[in-house]
Design a protein around this motif. Structure first.
Motif, PDB file in Angstrom:
ATOM      1  N   SER A  30      -4.061   6.014  -8.794  1.00 16.97           N
ATOM      2  CA  SER A  30      -3.180   4.917  -8.379  1.00 16.97           C
ATOM      3  C   SER A  30      -3.058   3.885  -9.252  1.00 16.97           C
ATOM      4  O   SER A  30      -1.937   3.081  -9.228  1.00 16.97           O
ATOM      5  N   HIS A  31      -4.189   3.654 -10.063  1.00 17.28           N
ATOM      6  CA  HIS A  31      -3.790   2.890 -11.090  1.00 17.28           C
ATOM      7  C   HIS A  31      -2.543   3.062 -11.981  1.00 17.28           C
ATOM      8  O   HIS A  31      -1.797   2.105 -12.211  1.00 17.28           O
ATOM      9  N   ASN A  50     -10.039   5.372  -8.557  1.00 13.83           N
ATOM     10  CA  ASN A  50      -8.602   5.896  -8.373  1.00 13.83           C
ATOM     11  C   ASN A  50      -7.772   5.713  -9.300  1.00 13.83           C
ATOM     12  O   ASN A  50      -6.731   4.975  -9.365  1.00 13.83           O
ATOM     13  N   VAL A  73     -12.872  -2.792  -6.490  1.00 16.53           N
ATOM     14  CA  VAL A  73     -11.515  -2.528  -6.591  1.00 16.53           C
ATOM     15  C   VAL A  73     -10.953  -3.143  -7.786  1.00 16.53           C
ATOM     16  O   VAL A  73     -11.413  -4.116  -8.304  1.00 16.53           O
ATOM     17  N   ASP A  78      -3.967  -3.115  -4.769  1.00 19.91           N
ATOM     18  CA  ASP A  78      -5.391  -2.743  -5.468  1.00 19.91           C
ATOM     19  C   ASP A  78      -5.612  -1.152  -5.039  1.00 19.91           C
ATOM     20  O   ASP A  78      -5.085  -0.731  -4.180  1.00 19.91           O
ATOM     21  N   ALA A  79      -6.963  -0.764  -5.940  1.00 16.95           N
ATOM     22  CA  ALA A  79      -7.286   0.446  -5.897  1.00 16.95           C
ATOM     23  C   ALA A  79      -8.591   0.845  -6.149  1.00 16.95           C
ATOM     24  O   ALA A  79      -8.985  -0.054  -7.038  1.00 16.95           O
ATOM     25  N   ASP A  80      -9.269   1.523  -5.603  1.00 13.15           N
ATOM     26  CA  ASP A  80     -10.519   1.699  -5.979  1.00 13.15           C
ATOM     27  C   ASP A  80     -10.807   1.933  -7.429  1.00 13.15           C
ATOM     28  O   ASP A  80      -9.966   2.493  -8.040  1.00 13.15           O
ATOM     29  N   GLY A  94       0.833  -1.184  -0.129  1.00 11.12           N
ATOM     30  CA  GLY A  94      -0.003   0.146   0.023  1.00 11.12           C
ATOM     31  C   GLY A  94       0.780   1.207   0.081  1.00 11.12           C
ATOM     32  O   GLY A  94       2.178   1.089   0.276  1.00 11.12           O
TER      33      GLY A  94
END
Length: 173
Positions: free
Chosen positions: A137-138, A134, A155, A129-131, A94
């Motif tokens: 973040s991807h 987001n 996610v 992982d990411a929402d 994270g």
């Protein structure tokens, strides 16, 4: 344990006392925090780290790292492992940055440094992982060499895997 150093950043392994200060919102002696640090995600990660330390001991080198700019030493976010590697050599990561420093490539640089570190210590797979919404973040995970690995209703999952764990200068290799 030593700091991990990248071109512009220092990834400083968090100690119990530093995590306690993050949770309390008190920088303490010698700590240099950029305005906005710690963010909610940093506090959440510090609490998880403290629970792990209390339950099973300090997980370092697979713990939390404070992201500091080399130019001024200020903490601007965090990156780290959710737990030590499982029996298959897999870890979950994270990361997060304070809003004022986003969009400068710091998150991808920190993540690349952490991936290189993990690979050098025998980790065979790193997951994150990411929402769905987001997108930034991807992009961070893709820029660091991770690839999409599925999704659910909440996610999108990413991972990078190595068949050999020889340390390498580029985690995407």
């Amino acid at each position: 344990m030593s700091d991990l150093v990248t071109a512009r950043l220092v990834l400083h392994p968090m100690t119990v006392s530093e995590a306690e200060r993050v949770v309390a919102g008190e920088s303490g002696t010698g700590a240099r925090w950029a305005p906005g640090y710690p963010a909610d995600g940093d506090v959440f990660a510090a609490k998880r780290f403290l629970r792990t330390c209390a339950d099973t001991g300090d997980p370092q080198p697979f713990g939390n790292y404070e992201i500091r700019r080399r130019e001024d030493g200020q903490a601007i976010g965090g990156v780290g492992f959710h737990a030590p590697a499982d029996k298959n050599g897999s870890v979950t990561i994270g990361y997060g940055l304070i809003p004022s420093v986003r969009g400068k490539g710091y998150a991808s640089e920190a993540l690349r440094g952490l991936l290189k570190f993990a690979r050098a210590r025998g980790v065979t797979c790193v997951k994150g992982d990411a929402d769905h919404d987001n997108i930034a973040s991807h992009h961070v995970m893709i820029a660091a060499g991770m690839r999409p690995a599925g999704q659910d209703e909440r996610v999108r999952y990413f991972e990078i895997a190595w068949t050999d764990t020889t340390a390498n200068t580029d985690p995407r290799s």
